[in-house]
Design an enzyme around this catalytic site. Structure first.
Site, short mmCIF file in Angstrom:
data_model
loop_
_atom_site.label_atom_id
_atom_site.label_comp_id
_atom_site.label_asym_id
_atom_site.label_seq_id
_atom_site.Cartn_x
_atom_site.Cartn_y
_atom_site.Cartn_z
N ASN A 147 14.95 -30.37 26.28
CA ASN A 147 13.65 -29.77 26.54
C ASN A 147 12.56 -30.80 26.26
O ASN A 147 12.73 -31.68 25.42
CB ASN A 147 13.47 -28.53 25.64
CG ASN A 147 12.07 -27.96 25.68
OD1 ASN A 147 11.42 -27.82 24.64
ND2 ASN A 147 11.57 -27.62 26.86
N PRO A 172 10.80 -20.75 25.63
CA PRO A 172 9.92 -19.76 25.01
C PRO A 172 8.53 -20.36 24.86
O PRO A 172 8.37 -21.45 24.32
CB PRO A 172 10.57 -19.50 23.64
CG PRO A 172 11.40 -20.72 23.37
CD PRO A 172 11.82 -21.26 24.70
N MET A 173 7.50 -19.67 25.38
CA MET A 173 6.13 -20.19 25.33
C MET A 173 5.19 -19.09 24.86
O MET A 173 5.07 -18.05 25.50
CB MET A 173 5.72 -20.73 26.71
CG MET A 173 6.49 -21.98 27.12
SD MET A 173 6.04 -22.58 28.76
CE MET A 173 7.04 -21.50 29.80
N MET A 174 4.52 -19.35 23.75
CA MET A 174 3.61 -18.37 23.17
C MET A 174 2.52 -18.01 24.16
O MET A 174 1.93 -18.88 24.81
CB MET A 174 2.98 -18.92 21.88
CG MET A 174 3.98 -19.06 20.73
SD MET A 174 4.68 -17.49 20.21
CE MET A 174 3.22 -16.69 19.54
N GLN A 188 13.63 -15.20 20.88
CA GLN A 188 13.40 -16.27 19.90
C GLN A 188 12.67 -15.72 18.69
O GLN A 188 11.61 -15.08 18.82
CB GLN A 188 12.58 -17.43 20.48
CG GLN A 188 12.55 -18.59 19.47
CD GLN A 188 11.68 -19.75 19.88
OE1 GLN A 188 10.47 -19.63 20.00
NE2 GLN A 188 12.31 -20.91 20.10
N GLY A 225 8.77 -32.19 28.48
CA GLY A 225 8.23 -33.09 29.49
C GLY A 225 8.94 -33.11 30.83
O GLY A 225 8.71 -34.02 31.63
N HIS A 284 14.06 -30.18 21.69
CA HIS A 284 12.77 -30.65 22.20
C HIS A 284 12.67 -32.11 21.75
O HIS A 284 12.46 -32.39 20.58
CB HIS A 284 11.63 -29.82 21.63
CG HIS A 284 10.29 -30.17 22.21
ND1 HIS A 284 9.22 -29.33 22.14
CD2 HIS A 284 9.86 -31.27 22.88
CE1 HIS A 284 8.17 -29.90 22.73
NE2 HIS A 284 8.54 -31.08 23.18
N LYS A 332 16.51 -23.90 18.29
CA LYS A 332 15.66 -24.82 19.06
C LYS A 332 14.89 -25.66 18.05
O LYS A 332 14.19 -25.12 17.18
CB LYS A 332 14.69 -24.06 19.97
CG LYS A 332 13.90 -24.96 20.92
CD LYS A 332 13.09 -24.12 21.91
CE LYS A 332 12.46 -24.99 22.99
NZ LYS A 332 11.36 -25.83 22.50
N CYS A 336 8.21 -25.26 16.24
CA CYS A 336 6.78 -25.01 16.43
C CYS A 336 5.98 -25.67 15.31
O CYS A 336 6.29 -25.47 14.13
CB CYS A 336 6.50 -23.51 16.47
SG CYS A 336 4.77 -23.13 16.76
#
Length: 336
Positions: free
Chosen positions: A214, A18-20, A71, A216, A174, A142, A101
């Site tokens: 998750n 999930p990426m804002m 998410q 890199g 992450h 996550k 986040c």
């Protein structure tokens, strides 16, 4: 802990984070075309926004996206449960709680990475969400490894165990800490050192949990390495800036024929034209396509044509074809 794997293992091998501002429905439809077997995730949506906001926009999802997870952000169990129920009713295959986040806005709202310091609150939230959705819709988490300079393995494992005891059977790790002071969200994705070994150790010590790594992951070799130690690899920025990487991994891990970038992109034409007919501007879709020819001949020209033309009134599929024409002989798959 839940002894049953909540998600079919094949669906966890490859996923897109999930990426804002990135993984909206247009992005996910494009990624699904590239990687038919990947698990996709929405941008983080706050529970309050799901409950009170424009659900048609916030929860937009095309049927081709499945399996796709919603998410959620938030820290109030009752609100998260309500939002999870709404998400399940909209057809999402999984509800994922963001505990990673590090942005200032998230800290002010006491959610995201801040929740790493409140395992019982996360457990209460997970339990409420599980109770609110059908048993067929898993609730997952996550998270990071810790917050700021907390590098205590027992504390991290205690967080996982507390949340797992509430019914969460899948964790996306992450594999770095989140710094809540002094680093921007972008720096938080790059500066804190990666420690994949913690995710690997978690899987060894808690084999009844599903663990996805998750952070890199930028090459097929790196992604494959994680599959030796965990249930899956989740790609973030690499999947966005070099989306053809998703296609290469999907073919390598699930079979099928490697297709050229041009062929894949032309497969998106019916979707694009249907969206244009609904009044969606090409710029909202084209921005997700810019990295398709990254590092390839004509890639810069492809990106420039789409960047400069997609926002103009009347921009349509013809612009995409003009951009494709600058990439040479249709970007042959065997040259990838």
């Amino acid at each position: 802990m839940n002894p049953a794997f909540p998600i079919p293992p094949a669906q966890l091998r490859l996923s897109v984070a999930p990426m804002m501002d990135w993984t909206d429905t247009h992005c996910r439809v494009f990624h699904r075309l590239l990687a038919p077997h990947a698990r996709l995730y929405t941008e983080m949506v706050h529970a309050n926004a799901v409950i009170h906001g424009d659900r048609g926009r916030l929860l937009a999802m095309d049927p081709v996206e499945h399996p796709v997870a919603l998410q959620l952000g938030g820290s109030e169990p009752e609100l998260l449960a309500q939002a999870a129920r709404i998400g399940a009713e909209h057809g999402f295959d999984e509800i994922n709680l963001n505990c990673g986040c590090p942005s200032d806005r998230v800290q002010a709202g006491r959610f995201g990475a801040c929740l790493m310091r409140e395992p019982q609150l996360v457990a209460d939230s997970v339990a409420a969400m599980i109770a609110a959705v059908p048993a067929s819709v898993p609730v997952t988490v996550k998270c990071r490894l810790g917050v700021d300079d907390d590098h205590d393995w027992d504390r991290f494992r205690g967080f996982i165990d507390t949340v797992a005891a509430a019914g969460c059977g899948m964790f996306v790790i992450h594999a770095r800490n989140a710094w809540l002071q002094g680093l921007s969200p972008k720096e938080n994705r790059e500066i804190p050192p990666l420690r994949y070994d913690w995710a690997y150790r978690l899987k060894r010590e808690r084999p009844d949990l599903q663990v996805v790594v998750n952070g890199g992951i930028a090459t097929p070799e790196e992604a494959a390495q994680h599959l030796r130690h965990a249930d899956g690899a989740m790609l973030g920025r690499a999947a966005y800036h070099d989306p053809y990487l998703l296609h290469r991994l999907d073919v390598a891990w699930f079979g099928g024929e490697l297709r050229s970038r041009g062929e894949l992109l032309r497969g998106l034409r019916p979707y694009v034209e249907a969206q244009l007919a609904r009044g969606v501007y090409l710029k909202h879709i084209a921005r997700h396509l810019l990295g398709l020819f990254a590092g390839e001949r004509g890639g810069r020209a492809f990106r420039q044509v789409l960047s400069e033309g997609a926002h103009k009134p009347g921009a349509d599929w013809a612009l995409v074809e003009r951009a494709l024409a600058l990439t040479g002989p249709d970007a042959r798959a065997d040259a990838a």
